[in-house]
Write a protein that holds these residues in place. Structure first.
Motif, PDB file in Angstrom:
ATOM      1  N   PHE A   1       2.428   1.653  -3.609  1.00 31.97           N
ATOM      2  CA  PHE A   1       1.454   2.119  -4.596  1.00 31.97           C
ATOM      3  C   PHE A   1       0.995   3.542  -4.302  1.00 31.97           C
TER       4      PHE A   1
ATOM      5  N   TRP B   1       3.776   5.901  -5.352  1.00 28.77           N
ATOM      6  CA  TRP B   1       3.885   5.914  -6.817  1.00 28.77           C
ATOM      7  C   TRP B   1       2.761   6.748  -7.432  1.00 28.77           C
TER       8      TRP B   1
ATOM      9  N   SER C   1       0.829  -1.213   0.000  1.00 32.62           N
ATOM     10  CA  SER C   1       0.000   0.000   0.000  1.00 32.62           C
ATOM     11  C   SER C   1       0.861   1.259   0.000  1.00 32.62           C
TER      12      SER C   1
END
Length: 108
Positions: A44, A47, A41
């Protein structure tokens, strides 16, 4: 599209704080799955935040990212971890949501 990235990044921030909460309740080996969920988590979320800031202002993006995370984490705490939903908590969460909306409106 970058606003969608930013919204999703905030959701992943809620995901990693949820995983932190679950690790407190778990024992090995189950807790290791929550640690992996935390790392996924986190990766991501960061990102997507990077993708969003390629065209959105960094100050606005980060404020909205952390705001979504804060609101989502408090709501997860209330609904999942049985934290109290006092008037003052709900009042300040509401003002935070209004501030997030205000930043979105004020951004170009």
């Amino acid at each position: 599209m970058n606003w969608i990235y930013l919204l999703l990044a905030g959701c992943f921030e809620v995901g990693f704080t949820f995983c932190i909460g679950k690790t407190k309740e778990s024992v090995a080996p189950v807790s290791y799955y929550w640690y992996v969920g935390f790392l996924i988590s986190l990766a991501f979320g960061m990102w997507l935040l990077i993708k969003a800031t390629q065209t959105l202002p960094i100050g606005t993006s980060y404020a909205i990212f952390t705001g979504i995370g804060a609101v989502g984490t408090v709501l997860v705490g209330i609904f999942v971890f049985n934290e109290p939903a006092t008037f003052m908590r709900m009042f300040f969460i509401t003002t935070l949501i209004l501030s997030i909306i205000g930043l979105k409106i004020a951004s170009h």
